[in-house]
Design a protein around this motif. Structure first.
Motif, short mmCIF file in Angstrom:
data_model
loop_
_atom_site.label_atom_id
_atom_site.label_comp_id
_atom_site.label_asym_id
_atom_site.label_seq_id
_atom_site.Cartn_x
_atom_site.Cartn_y
_atom_site.Cartn_z
N ARG A 1 0.22 -0.87 0.08
CA ARG A 1 0.05 0.12 -0.22
C ARG A 1 0.76 1.47 -0.02
NH1 ARG A 1 -1.18 -2.43 5.40
NH2 ARG A 1 -3.86 -2.37 4.42
N ALA B 1 -3.13 -1.38 -2.98
CA ALA B 1 -2.76 -1.52 -3.81
C ALA B 1 -2.44 -2.48 -4.40
CB ALA B 1 -1.29 -0.25 -4.72
N GLY C 1 -2.37 -1.57 -11.02
CA GLY C 1 -1.51 -2.00 -10.32
C GLY C 1 0.18 -2.29 -11.03
N SER D 1 2.94 -0.24 -10.16
CA SER D 1 3.09 -0.08 -8.27
C SER D 1 3.39 -2.01 -7.71
CB SER D 1 1.71 -0.67 -7.63
OG SER D 1 0.67 0.40 -8.12
#
Length: 1491
Positions: free
Chosen positions: A1261, A1269, A1292, A1295
């Motif tokens: 996250r 996330a 994502g 990420s």
């Protein structure tokens, strides 16, 4: 007629009588003096002031004040006084008629008719002036207050005289009472902030007391601060300076109007040389703007300089009084009272002087910051590259501060010589020709100070250059911090910053040695002057006796002499620094501006031939094109062919050499790299326009932003970080596009807005925004693109090659011509078709081709190979509107309205916070530790030695003056003189040593604090940079570091000096007059209370000022990055208002702090004046038992005790400036990343060897208060596999890569590479062994080689090999400096595509087993993209490659594809298997036209 006859017919009442007035135990003034001077003085004052005051009121109308009871009372009393005066006149006539010829000589005298008549007329004038003030809105008048005070003072003397004579005259009593009554009306007005403050409140600065009380009770906050006065605000101050500067520039331009074309070459050279000196004068512009107000300070300074010499004269009279035992005692008390009144008056005048100076300095800073900001908005691109962000920030912070510092003391340039001349005159009166010896010493000091000043200037220039370079590098470092972390380059850049910092500190060290010599001369000069003068005086004649009167009056004069002699070198040094700053400012403000007439935005003319040249080779040339209203024009071409330059030309951003450009209607611009403000998403889209709800919803939906609003924590109320740090590349581009669409303009210039978005989003945006059915369908659109699939729907296609339009026409026309465009299209279409196995490419064209109506678009261009454009987006598009995306989107208001519920959730950046309360002792201890405890102790001992020697030398002088005179001479004068000289020499040595000790200690502390801050900032995680505005960090590295470098060491020196001076003065006064012991403790307590009372407010005001300074720099940085967008939208005025508002907000805290200093000085100097008065009073009382020498010593030290004010000022300045250390140290406590390296390293040599990546249950996250996330990702990737990562924006993708590089640490699960859990590694051990080519290609200023290999770990052959594989070898070989080619700030002298290729070369140089591509080929054309893809396939054949792809065609041949959806793994298989499953990947491929 003489005054005696005027006052009495028989001359029995003389005008002056010494026996009655002076040589008397009970002095009194004559009746004649009372009836003339004391009556006429207030009348003359008012009649002299009235004409000027009436003119002033006429030109400064502040409105109208309604008639109040107070006004009615003032008017009634005024008329009453007028009637009383006339009654006085008529009474005289009546008395004369009653007495007949036997009247008294007094009654018959003319004075009894003239004086009451004059007073009556004056009272009528005062009454009328009071009413005129009311009509002009004046609440409190200094002119009238002074009139009534003078009248009361004069009436008091007369009243006392009548009491003594025991004669009761009703007339005089009435006069006194009436004066007192009016004075009460004026004196008791309520104190309030400055505008409505009374005259007394203004001169004593009482009006700020309310704020000081608030600050004492609790820490001050922004809401406690008052608004600036209108005359101090940016909107009033800046235009004045800008107007006068423009006038100066126009004068120079008019002189330079010389057509050089008709001259032969040699004459042109001569002309240029002669014109080189003709520069616009910034100094003159500043003088015209601020001179008139500043001249008031010069008037105050003259009065104060004259009053300075009253003290020594009264001291002379006091010593004379002590020596004369026959003198009446009232004279001693009179001298004491006179001394007190003069010192108090001097205090008020001096503080008003400083107030005017500091207010001027504040306005000057406001004007400079505003002028620099306005200039930055209109500066041309070529000039912009000569001034880096760091330099411009320094212009606003350091250089503007230099002017503020100088303004305070600039009057010393004429005041110091005046003080020296006056001091020498009085010394001549005291000691005769002996004073010439002192003059000779001063003359010798002048060349020494001149040399010091010249060297200081040299060091100043060098230091500013290093500072500029350091701030510039820090700016780049902070802007590209993400890239530094991904490449593990922090250490290399930390070393670069440290190297620049070290050169800066070396210059500071040299300046410190020079400063020590300078301080030595300052301290020794007055002493050497005194020593040489006394030596010559006693040596030239045995009969010359150095008694107390001569010695201590001379010493008081030498102390006065010390100030101008000390200040003059400082002022010269400050002028030198300001002249350097002035030149830097003048150069920046003189930079070339964009041509205002390069684009005609008003009319649309007939067809015009366009011809643009910039430098050789031209950026654009031989352009001729006409674009009809409402058409869609596509601009295509290779990297660097001039596509972006064409749009810049339409915006007027380029230098036009010939031809014309015409644009009808307003213009909106979407730049190639999206410019995002640090504001909410809604504010970014609306961009200052008013909110139109339905249109806003339509724009947000058309730009495919609704799904993003669902993801963002507070919908469109989410705060976007600087440069859009919390948005993906695609989101930033869509926000940038939405901003343009929302503005609803006539012409849209779109620099490839589809480059950074996914294929299906690109299709949605084209259909709903840009295309024939989009919201902009009726607008003129110029679209730069690499996306071939959009071209069939364009009304006109411009094909650009090397700055020229080689082909022009509709899609079918160009295909029909079968030229270069058609060949290029067929080659790439066929190649892509073969790669994708998806059959023959088909372009559906279901509309008639319109004929182009002639409209005109004239263009021009300049400067560098402008950035070409992004994304080769290749797909087949059907015009049957596919509403897949629109259907998936909810158009409810609740997505956007999330903001209302979650306003705090959407907050990202943290404003600079002000600490509260006292500065902790730990901060001082930290600074002492940074200096070194041993060095600190040594400095203290040296300080003590210096002041002890100084004290003892003056005590020795008092003993010398008390030596008995034997046969007209003092027998031991040689011994006295020798010891006195030795004590002076020891003072000088101690001063030199402590000056060096403190300065070197300051440099040591400065080095340590800067290095620790730099280390802590670089160790901070990415989340820290996302929420901390870069302005805050730049503020720490610029202003706060400058304070630690330069300000704190000098304040420590002054604080220590003041403290020892005060202690020494108190000791001497106590020894001389022990009775003062009764007074010093209560006065000391009062001092302490006032100091604490003041410091609590002053410290907090300093913190608030420092905190409010950061947003000024943040906004300025942001503006510099987006000037082209701001200009395109015509929003310059709004941004100027925003900048002015931030500067005013900053000055709101600064102005009360300078007034608080004056408030403190008035009160503390009053207490100091009380000490002087009591020292003199007790000396007068004890004159029988006191030797003249000790009394002289006591009072001369008492006169210095006003340095107590300086002590309190320095202690508070030390506390307020040590806040810089506190703010620099606060980054010690911020969260840190994991360790960079573990010693010893547990990694096997050459890790990773295979490139296996095992992701198990991985989740992360962004912030503690947010949801995950990505979550529960479990993937096993074998070494050498090529894996594509796809998914919609916010799925994502990025990420996951951030988790791989540990930019964000995992919340759950783990990632293993070749069996090693990456969470156990040092960050640099991990990041240096895997490689990424990021989406935003970031370059730093420096050589090209440094940008490829900052650690110098590879040979030149390896670097050239990497450049060859990245297809940059031919370009770099063609550069004059080859690998040493200097990249400008942000790599702006390379196109975006070339910067992306440099990033590829970095990856090829590192050649690690794992390569991550974050849409790495988005910014290059199809041909280059093809070369890059082939390079990656061949050179990274045995490596594991992870590619985040917006364009699916680049990953269709990959081993496997990972599909992410809403942070979870949706699909993971080979592309063919995923297509056959007909899941998410299949839909995306279908949207892209691949199936």
């Amino acid at each position: 007629m003489d005054l005696g006859r005027f006052c009495s017919v028989d001359g029995s009442d003389p005008f002056w009588d010494w026996n009655r007035t002076w040589h008397s135990e009970n002095p009194d003034l004559t009746q004649c003096f009372q009836n003339t001077v004391l009556v006429w003085l207030p009348c003359l004052y008012l009649w002299l002031c009235a004409p000027i005051y009436v003119l002033y009121l006429k030109s400064h109308n502040r409105g109208y004040i309604c008639m109040t009871h107070l006004n009615k009372a003032k008017t009634a009393v005024g008329f009453l006084l007028w009637i009383v005066c006339w009654a006085d006149v008529f009474y005289s006539f009546w008395e004369k008629s009653q007495d007949g010829g036997g009247c008294s000589p007094y009654t018959q005298a003319p004075v009894f008719l003239v004086s009451p008549t004059m007073l009556g007329i004056t009272m009528l004038l005062a009454t009328l002036l009071t009413q005129y003030e009311r009509l002009k809105g004046v609440q409190s008048s200094g002119v009238m207050l002074n009139f009534w005070l003078v009248a009361i003072l004069c009436a008091t003397v007369t009243f006392r005289s009548k009491i003594i004579q025991a004669i009761r005259e009703v007339r005089v009593c009435c006069v006194f009472v009436r004066h007192a009554h009016i004075a009460v009306l004026i004196l008791f007005q309520n104190p309030c902030p400055e505008i409505g403050a009374s005259f007394l409140s203004r001169i004593s600065f009482w009006w700020i007391t309310g704020l000081m009380i608030t600050g004492y009770k609790r820490p001050l906050e922004q809401k406690d601060l008052w608004c600036l006065n209108s005359e101090d605000r940016s909107q009033r101050v800046v235009p004045q300076l800008v107007r006068r500067w423009n006038n100066e520039c126009l004068k120079v331009k008019s002189k330079k109007k010389n057509p050089l074309s008709s001259f032969p070459e040699s004459e042109i050279l001569i002309t240029n040389i002669s014109q080189k000196s003709a520069e616009p004068s910034l100094f003159w512009a500043l003088c015209l703007t601020f001179g008139p107000y500043f001249l008031i300070s010069s008037l105050y300074k003259i009065i104060q300089d004259i009053l300075m010499f009253v003290g020594p004269e009264i001291l002379r009279l006091l010593i004379q009084f002590v020596n004369d035992s026959n003198a009446p005692s009232w004279q001693g008390y009179f001298y004491t009272a006179l001394l007190f009144v003069c010192t108090c008056f001097q205090t008020l005048i001096l503080q008003k002087y400083f107030h005017v100076c500091f207010t001027t300095g504040m306005r000057l800073r406001t004007a400079i910051v505003g002028a620099v900001y306005r200039k930055a908005l209109v500066i041309s691109n070529a000039a912009r590259r000569t001034s880096t962000v760091g330099e411009i920030v320094n212009l606003m912070s350091v250089d503007a501060q230099r002017f503020m510092d100088l303004i305070t003391y600039i009057n010393m340039i004429w005041s110091a010589p005046l003080q020296v001349v006056l001091a020498l005159y009085f010394l001549w009166q005291n000691l005769g020709p002996s004073v010439l010896a002192g003059v000779a010493v001063m003359v010798l000091m002048v060349p020494i100070n001149a040399v010091i000043a010249m060297k200081t200037k040299t060091y100043q220039v060098a230091q500013m250059k290093s500072k500029d370079n350091r701030i510039k590098l820090m700016n780049e470092l902070l802007n590209g911090i993400k890239v530094l972390k991904l490449y593990a380059w922090e250490v290399a850049f930390k070393d670069k910053v440290s190297a620049i910092r070290e050169s800066e500190l070396q210059v500071l060290k040299k300046a410190a040695y020079l400063g020590a010599v300078s301080t030595f001369t300052w301290v020794c000069a007055p002493f050497l002057v005194a020593l040489s003068t006394f030596a010559v005086y006693v040596m030239i004649d045995e009969r010359n006796v150095l008694d107390a009167q001569k010695a201590f009056v001379s010493l008081a004069l030498f102390n006065i002499l010390r100030f101008p002699l000390n200040m003059l070198p400082m002022v010269i040094s400050s002028m030198v620094q300001a002249s350097v700053s002035m030149k830097r400012l003048r150069v920046f403000l003189s930079h070339e501006e964009l041509q205002e007439d390069s684009v005609d935005f008003l009319s649309l003319s007939a067809s015009v031939s366009l011809c643009f040249y910039s430098f050789v080779p031209p950026s654009l040339c031989r352009l001729s094109v006409r674009i009809p209203d409402g058409s869609l024009v596509a601009v295509v071409g290779h990297v660097g062919s001039g596509k972006s330059s064409l749009l810049s030309a339409l915006l007027g951003e380029m230098e036009k050499l010939e031809g014309s450009v015409s644009v009808r209607g307003s213009v909106a611009y979407v730049p190639q790299q999206a410019w995002i403000q640090n504001a909410t998403l809604k504010d970014n889209i609306m961009f200052g326009q008013e909110r139109k709800e339905s249109w806003y919803h339509r724009v947000v939906e058309a730009c495919a932003l609704l799904p993003d609003l669902e993801i963002l924590p507070a919908g469109d109320g989410t705060e976007i970080g600087e440069k859009g740090v919390n948005l993906s590349g695609g989101q930033k581009q869509r926000v940038s596009l939405a901003r343009a669409v929302y503005c609803d303009c006539a012409v849209y210039l779109l620099d490839d807005p589809l480059s950074a978005v996914d294929a299906h989003v690109g299709k949605h945006i084209f259909e709903n925004v840009i295309g024939p059915q989009g919201v902009l369908k009726d607008r003129t659109r110029v679209l730069v693109t690499h996306g071939l699939s959009y071209l069939p729907q364009a009304d006109l296609i411009l094909v650009m090659v090397e700055g020229e339009i080689t082909e022009m026409g509709s899609y079918l026309e160009l295909m029909g011509r079968d030229g270069a465009f058609a060949e290029f299209l067929r080659t790439y279409a066929n190649k892509e078709q073969e790669d994708d196995d998806s059959g023959e490419m088909c372009y559906l064209h279901d509309r008639d081709e319109g004929h182009l109506t002639p409209a005109c678009l004239s263009l021009h261009l300049s400067v560098f190979l402008c950035l070409s454009v992004c994304l080769s987006l290749y797909m087949s598009i059907s015009l049957s509107s596919n509403s897949t995306l629109a259907a998936a989107v909810r158009v409810d208001g609740d997505v956007i309205g999330k903001k209302a519920k979650n306003a705090e959730v959407g907050k990202l950046t943290e404003a600079d916070k002000a600490n509260t309360g006292r500065v902790k002792l730990s901060v001082f201890w930290e600074y002492m530790k940074a200096i070194g405890v041993a060095l600190s102790v040594i400095s203290l001992i040296l300080f003590f030695s210096h002041h002890f020697a100084s004290l003892f030398s003056n005590y020795w002088l008092s003993l010398w003056t008390d030596d008995p005179v034997v046969n007209g001479t003092q027998p031991s004068r040689e011994m006295r003189l020798g010891v006195y000289g030795a004590l002076g020499l020891s003072q000088g040595i101690a001063v030199f040593c402590y000056s060096i000790a403190v300065s070197i200690g300051g440099i040591l502390a400065s080095r340590y604090l800067h290095q620790s801050m730099l280390h802590n900032v670089l160790r901070a995680p990415m989340s820290f940079f996302e929420r901390t505005p870069s302005g805050n960090l730049v503020n720490r590295f610029a202003k706060e570091t400058d304070t630690i470098d330069s300000v704190i060491p000098s304040i420590i020196k002054m604080f220590m000096g003041s403290m020892f001076n005060v202690v020494g003065s108190c000791v001497v006064i106590l020894i001389a007059t022990p009775l003062v012991a009764i007074i010093i403790p209560p006065l000391g307590l009062l001092y302490f209370f006032v100091q604490r009372f003041y410091v609590s407010s002053s410290r907090q005001l300093k913190r608030l000022e420092s905190v409010s300074r950061s947003p000024v720099y943040t906004h300025f940085n942001e503006t510099l990055l987006g000037t082209s967008v701001i200009r395109a939208f015509g929003e310059q005025e709004r941004f100027i208002r925003e900048s002015d508002g931030r500067v005013d907000h900053n000055q709101k805290a600064y102005y009360p702090s300078i007034v608080a200093n004056r408030w403190l000085a008035v009160r503390l100097e009053f207490v100091g004046n009380c000490i002087v008065m009591f020292a003199a009073l007790f000396a007068v009382m004890a004159r029988e038992s006191l030797s003249p020498g000790i009394m002289g010593l006591s009072i001369s030290y008492a006169l210095q005790v006003t340095s107590l004010t300086w002590l309190v000022r320095m202690s508070s300045d030390l506390e307020t400036n040590i806040v810089a250390v506190e703010r620099v140290k606060e980054y010690d406590d911020t969260e840190k990343e994991a360790e960079w390296r573990h010693d010893p390293s547990s990694l096997p040599h050459g890790w990773p060897t295979a490139g296996n990546i095992d992701i198990r249950g991985f989740g992360l996250r962004y912030r503690e208060d947010q949801e995950l996330a990505i979550r529960d990702i479990t993937v096993a990737i074998q070494g050498g596999e090529k894996v594509g990562i796809v998914g919609r924006t916010g799925a994502g993708k990025s990420s996951l890569t951030l988790g791989l590089f540990r930019i964000i640490e995992a919340c759950e699960g783990e990632i293993q590479i070749d069996g090693v859990n990456i969470a156990t590694l040092g960050l640099h051990e991990l990041r240096s062994r895997i490689t990424i080519i990021p989406q935003d290609p970031v370059l730093f200023s420096g050589s090209l080689r440094m940008n490829l290999d900052p650690f110098d770990g590879y040979s030149d052959e390896e670097v050239w090999r990497a450049l060859e594989l990245a297809h940059l070898k031919s370009f770099v070989s063609g550069l004059p400096d080859k690998l040493k080619h200097e990249c400008s700030e942000g790599g702006e002298n390379l196109s975006l595509g070339q910067r992306q290729l440099v990033c590829l070369a970095r990856a090829l140089l590192r050649k690690t087993k794992i390569l991550v591509l974050d849409e790495a080929t988005a910014a290059v054309d199809l041909e280059t993209d093809n070369l890059i893809q082939s390079t990656i396939r061949t050179q990274f054949d045995d490596c594991t490659v992870l590619t985040i792809a917006h364009r699916l065609n680049t990953i269709m041949d990959y081993t496997r594809v990972l599909v992410l959806d809403k942070g979870e793994m949706a699909e993971f298989d080979s592309p063919s298997a995923l297509i056959s499953k007909r899941g998410i990947f299949y839909k995306m491929a279908k949207d892209s036209g691949l199936v």
